[in-house]
Design an enzyme around this catalytic site. Structure first.
Site, PDB file in Angstrom:
ATOM      1  N   TYR A  34     103.184 -13.735  77.152  1.00  0.00           N
ATOM      2  CA  TYR A  34     103.424 -14.974  76.515  1.00  0.00           C
ATOM      3  C   TYR A  34     103.523 -15.282  75.294  1.00  0.00           C
ATOM      4  O   TYR A  34     102.531 -15.796  74.519  1.00  0.00           O
ATOM      5  CB  TYR A  34     102.705 -16.262  77.229  1.00  0.00           C
ATOM      6  CG  TYR A  34     103.648 -17.566  77.603  1.00  0.00           C
ATOM      7  CD1 TYR A  34     104.509 -17.422  78.397  1.00  0.00           C
ATOM      8  CD2 TYR A  34     103.528 -18.285  76.899  1.00  0.00           C
ATOM      9  CE1 TYR A  34     105.262 -18.610  78.874  1.00  0.00           C
ATOM     10  CE2 TYR A  34     104.158 -19.545  76.994  1.00  0.00           C
ATOM     11  CZ  TYR A  34     104.953 -19.413  77.967  1.00  0.00           C
ATOM     12  OH  TYR A  34     105.995 -20.595  78.038  1.00  0.00           O
ATOM     13  N   LEU A  35     104.110 -14.579  74.319  1.00  0.00           N
ATOM     14  CA  LEU A  35     104.122 -14.106  72.983  1.00  0.00           C
ATOM     15  C   LEU A  35     104.393 -15.341  71.900  1.00  0.00           C
ATOM     16  O   LEU A  35     105.050 -16.185  72.417  1.00  0.00           O
ATOM     17  CB  LEU A  35     105.002 -13.103  72.671  1.00  0.00           C
ATOM     18  CG  LEU A  35     104.873 -11.611  73.246  1.00  0.00           C
ATOM     19  CD1 LEU A  35     106.096 -10.577  72.764  1.00  0.00           C
ATOM     20  CD2 LEU A  35     103.441 -10.949  73.222  1.00  0.00           C
ATOM     21  N   GLU A  37     103.707 -16.367  67.588  1.00  0.00           N
ATOM     22  CA  GLU A  37     103.905 -16.089  66.294  1.00  0.00           C
ATOM     23  C   GLU A  37     102.455 -14.986  65.903  1.00  0.00           C
ATOM     24  O   GLU A  37     102.502 -14.165  65.057  1.00  0.00           O
ATOM     25  CB  GLU A  37     104.156 -16.990  65.246  1.00  0.00           C
ATOM     26  CG  GLU A  37     104.442 -16.477  63.872  1.00  0.00           C
ATOM     27  CD  GLU A  37     105.667 -15.614  63.940  1.00  0.00           C
ATOM     28  OE1 GLU A  37     105.498 -14.669  63.209  1.00  0.00           O
ATOM     29  OE2 GLU A  37     106.680 -15.925  64.554  1.00  0.00           O
ATOM     30  N   GLY A  38     101.610 -15.403  66.553  1.00  0.00           N
ATOM     31  CA  GLY A  38     100.176 -14.750  66.161  1.00  0.00           C
ATOM     32  C   GLY A  38     100.264 -13.090  66.633  1.00  0.00           C
ATOM     33  O   GLY A  38     100.082 -12.367  66.029  1.00  0.00           O
ATOM     34  N   HIS A  39     100.775 -13.079  68.033  1.00  0.00           N
ATOM     35  CA  HIS A  39     101.068 -11.749  68.456  1.00  0.00           C
ATOM     36  C   HIS A  39     102.002 -11.017  67.634  1.00  0.00           C
ATOM     37  O   HIS A  39     101.973  -9.709  67.219  1.00  0.00           O
ATOM     38  CB  HIS A  39     101.622 -11.681  69.855  1.00  0.00           C
ATOM     39  CG  HIS A  39     100.616 -12.414  70.670  1.00  0.00           C
ATOM     40  ND1 HIS A  39     101.154 -13.517  71.524  1.00  0.00           N
ATOM     41  CD2 HIS A  39      99.514 -11.877  71.240  1.00  0.00           C
ATOM     42  CE1 HIS A  39     100.280 -13.751  72.280  1.00  0.00           C
ATOM     43  NE2 HIS A  39      99.166 -12.983  72.470  1.00  0.00           N
ATOM     44  N   GLN A  63      89.113  -9.255  83.225  1.00  0.00           N
ATOM     45  CA  GLN A  63      88.315 -10.080  82.281  1.00  0.00           C
ATOM     46  C   GLN A  63      88.405 -11.427  82.586  1.00  0.00           C
ATOM     47  O   GLN A  63      88.106 -12.322  81.737  1.00  0.00           O
ATOM     48  CB  GLN A  63      89.033  -9.604  80.848  1.00  0.00           C
ATOM     49  CG  GLN A  63      90.566 -10.088  80.660  1.00  0.00           C
ATOM     50  CD  GLN A  63      91.250  -9.492  79.263  1.00  0.00           C
ATOM     51  OE1 GLN A  63      91.348  -8.398  79.425  1.00  0.00           O
ATOM     52  NE2 GLN A  63      91.383 -10.605  78.254  1.00  0.00           N
ATOM     53  N   ASP A 152      90.240 -13.610  67.870  1.00  0.00           N
ATOM     54  CA  ASP A 152      89.333 -13.212  68.635  1.00  0.00           C
ATOM     55  C   ASP A 152      88.186 -12.317  68.236  1.00  0.00           C
ATOM     56  O   ASP A 152      88.447 -10.892  68.500  1.00  0.00           O
ATOM     57  CB  ASP A 152      89.886 -12.439  70.151  1.00  0.00           C
ATOM     58  CG  ASP A 152      91.057 -13.374  70.748  1.00  0.00           C
ATOM     59  OD1 ASP A 152      90.465 -14.132  71.714  1.00  0.00           O
ATOM     60  OD2 ASP A 152      92.116 -13.242  70.457  1.00  0.00           O
ATOM     61  N   VAL A 178      96.885 -16.581  62.777  1.00  0.00           N
ATOM     62  CA  VAL A 178      97.901 -17.387  62.441  1.00  0.00           C
ATOM     63  C   VAL A 178      97.963 -18.639  63.285  1.00  0.00           C
ATOM     64  O   VAL A 178      97.366 -18.941  64.298  1.00  0.00           O
ATOM     65  CB  VAL A 178      99.458 -16.713  63.229  1.00  0.00           C
ATOM     66  CG1 VAL A 178     100.551 -17.389  62.934  1.00  0.00           C
ATOM     67  CG2 VAL A 178      99.357 -15.167  62.597  1.00  0.00           C
ATOM     68  N   ARG A 189      97.260 -20.011  75.589  1.00  0.00           N
ATOM     69  CA  ARG A 189      96.437 -20.974  76.356  1.00  0.00           C
ATOM     70  C   ARG A 189      97.001 -22.621  75.822  1.00  0.00           C
ATOM     71  O   ARG A 189      96.589 -23.404  76.524  1.00  0.00           O
ATOM     72  CB  ARG A 189      95.236 -20.806  76.308  1.00  0.00           C
ATOM     73  CG  ARG A 189      94.670 -19.644  77.069  1.00  0.00           C
ATOM     74  CD  ARG A 189      92.855 -19.726  77.272  1.00  0.00           C
ATOM     75  NE  ARG A 189      92.711 -18.835  78.610  1.00  0.00           N
ATOM     76  CZ  ARG A 189      92.696 -17.306  78.377  1.00  0.00           C
ATOM     77  NH1 ARG A 189      92.572 -16.770  76.897  1.00  0.00           N
ATOM     78  NH2 ARG A 189      92.171 -16.777  79.378  1.00  0.00           N
TER      79      ARG A 189
HETATM   80  P1  AMP Z   1      96.029 -12.299  74.060  1.00  0.00           P
HETATM   81  O1  AMP Z   1      97.575 -12.093  74.400  1.00  0.00           O
HETATM   82  O2  AMP Z   1      95.514 -13.672  73.924  1.00  0.00           O
HETATM   83  O3  AMP Z   1      94.992 -11.211  74.817  1.00  0.00           O
HETATM   84  O4  AMP Z   1      95.966 -11.529  72.463  1.00  0.00           O
HETATM   85  C1  AMP Z   1      96.443 -10.191  72.116  1.00  0.00           C
HETATM   86  C2  AMP Z   1      96.100  -9.963  70.773  1.00  0.00           C
HETATM   87  O5  AMP Z   1      96.746 -11.098  69.736  1.00  0.00           O
HETATM   88  C3  AMP Z   1      94.779 -10.050  70.461  1.00  0.00           C
HETATM   89  O6  AMP Z   1      94.297  -8.922  69.519  1.00  0.00           O
HETATM   90  C4  AMP Z   1      94.588 -11.575  69.793  1.00  0.00           C
HETATM   91  O7  AMP Z   1      93.274 -11.569  68.810  1.00  0.00           O
HETATM   92  C5  AMP Z   1      95.657 -11.570  68.920  1.00  0.00           C
HETATM   93  N1  AMP Z   1      95.973 -12.901  68.570  1.00  0.00           N
HETATM   94  C6  AMP Z   1      95.907 -13.975  69.659  1.00  0.00           C
HETATM   95  N2  AMP Z   1      96.259 -15.320  68.918  1.00  0.00           N
HETATM   96  C7  AMP Z   1      96.309 -14.947  67.811  1.00  0.00           C
HETATM   97  C8  AMP Z   1      96.575 -15.909  66.534  1.00  0.00           C
HETATM   98  N3  AMP Z   1      96.853 -17.021  66.562  1.00  0.00           N
HETATM   99  N4  AMP Z   1      96.507 -15.058  65.375  1.00  0.00           N
HETATM  100  C9  AMP Z   1      96.380 -13.629  65.070  1.00  0.00           C
HETATM  101  N5  AMP Z   1      96.318 -13.024  66.106  1.00  0.00           N
HETATM  102  C10 AMP Z   1      96.215 -13.526  67.223  1.00  0.00           C
END
Ligand code: AMP
Length: 293
Positions: A34-35, A37-39, A63, A152, A178, A189
């Site tokens: 569920y990508l 801009e952070g990803h 987890q 995280d 981001v 989320r």
């Molecule tokens: P997730 O899909 O939430 O498990 O996140 C996957 C990776 O993306 C993890 O390393 C997170 O820390 C990183 N991530 C999630 N949200 C952000 C964000 N807003 N900015 C930078 N990295 C992020």
């Protein structure tokens, strides 16, 4: 170009072995999909540092706690494929639960101290699940480096500890958070928030900004900073604070007094949605300042 989607462990291992044999440097970005801009910022970072970018998309049951609704976690592989491609992902590894945890599975990776406080205190077993799946993914993808988000921060520290302790030959790169226009950290989320909750969620970043400003103005008392943050967050009627902590940036031990380099971290519910955020701050050591001028 559309990324190649690999679902089987065996195929991923084979592909990685081929890439390594032909001298490619592999960067890995683990995600739950569920990508946003952070990803994608992690993928771009990975692209800068390697020849081939592998992203995993796996909503890891190990987890999630018994009261956390894994079934409700947002998923859209078709959309993820498009976004991953736009940022330069070459391969998406997207295994099933059965592929990752076949019948008879019984091993886990426990990183002790740094998993205990903060999110670990409220999500028992969470970081054990994270460390286990990341160790498995590292063994399957066999990357030269892996990129994690500072969003995280505790997770990144747990993984760095695991890699050192278990002598894994993988560089861990941590990339900055981001944010949306109002400062809210991007997160899959955020999707759960109603329009009203989304507006209220801005208090998380506002409270972190308040902390930063107070500390910049000379505040060194941890409780005073936390109290000011609580005041900001309590403006949002749907907020409920789970924790606010100020912790050492290396070992995540709570600070007695503000000094050195540290994170201000928080977990706050907005309605039913639990959100986390943090800022890293360092304050100059007065003694060093005096000696060097
Ligand atoms: P997730 O899909 O939430 O498990 O996140 C996957 C990776 O993306 C993890 O390393 C997170 O820390 C990183 N991530 C999630 N949200 C952000 C964000 N807003 N900015 C930078 N990295 C992020």
């Amino acid at each position: 170009m559309q990324p190649q989607v690999i679902k089987s462990v065996q195929e991923m291992r084979l592909r990685s072995a081929q890439l390594r044999q032909s001298g490619h440097r592999i960067a890995f970005v683990p995600t739950m999909g569920y990508l946003h801009e952070g990803h994608l910022s992690l993928v771009r970072k990975a692209r800068d540092l390697a020849d081939v970018v592998v992203m995993s998309i796996f909503v890891n049951p190990a987890q999630f706690g018994p009261n956390e609704d894994i079934a409700a976690y947002p998923r859209d592989l078709a959309r993820d494929k498009r976004l991953a491609a736009s940022a330069g992902t070459d391969i998406i590894f997207s295994p099933s639960n059965a592929e990752m945890y076949p019948e008879g599975y019984q091993t886990s990776v426990l990183v002790k101290d740094v998993s205990q406080g903060l999110c670990g205190a409220f999500r028992p077993g969470h970081f054990e699940g994270v460390a286990t799946v990341v160790a498995k993914l590292f063994n399957i993808v066999r990357p030269h480096l892996a990129v994690f988000g500072e969003k995280d921060a505790q997770q990144a520290i747990v993984i760095q500890r695991m890699v050192v302790d278990l002598n894994m030959d993988i560089d861990i790169v941590v990339a900055p958070i981001v944010r949306e226009h109002d400062g809210l950290a991007m997160s899959s989320r955020n999707e759960y928030l109603t329009a009203d909750e989304r507006r209220q969620a801005a208090v998380l970043f506002e409270s972190l900004r308040t902390a930063k400003e107070l500390i910049a103005a000379g505040e060194r008392d941890v409780d005073n900073v936390k109290t000011a943050m609580r005041t900001v967050i309590s403006k949002a009627s749907k907020s409920r604070i789970q924790y606010i902590e100020i912790a050492d940036s290396i070992n995540l031990k709570p600070l007695g007094r503000i000094a050195g380099e540290f994170y201000v971290l928080l977990a706050v519910y907005i309605g039913k949605t639990r959100l986390i955020d943090n800022v890293k701050i360092s304050v100059p050591d007065k003694n060093i300042g005096q000696n060097s001028h």
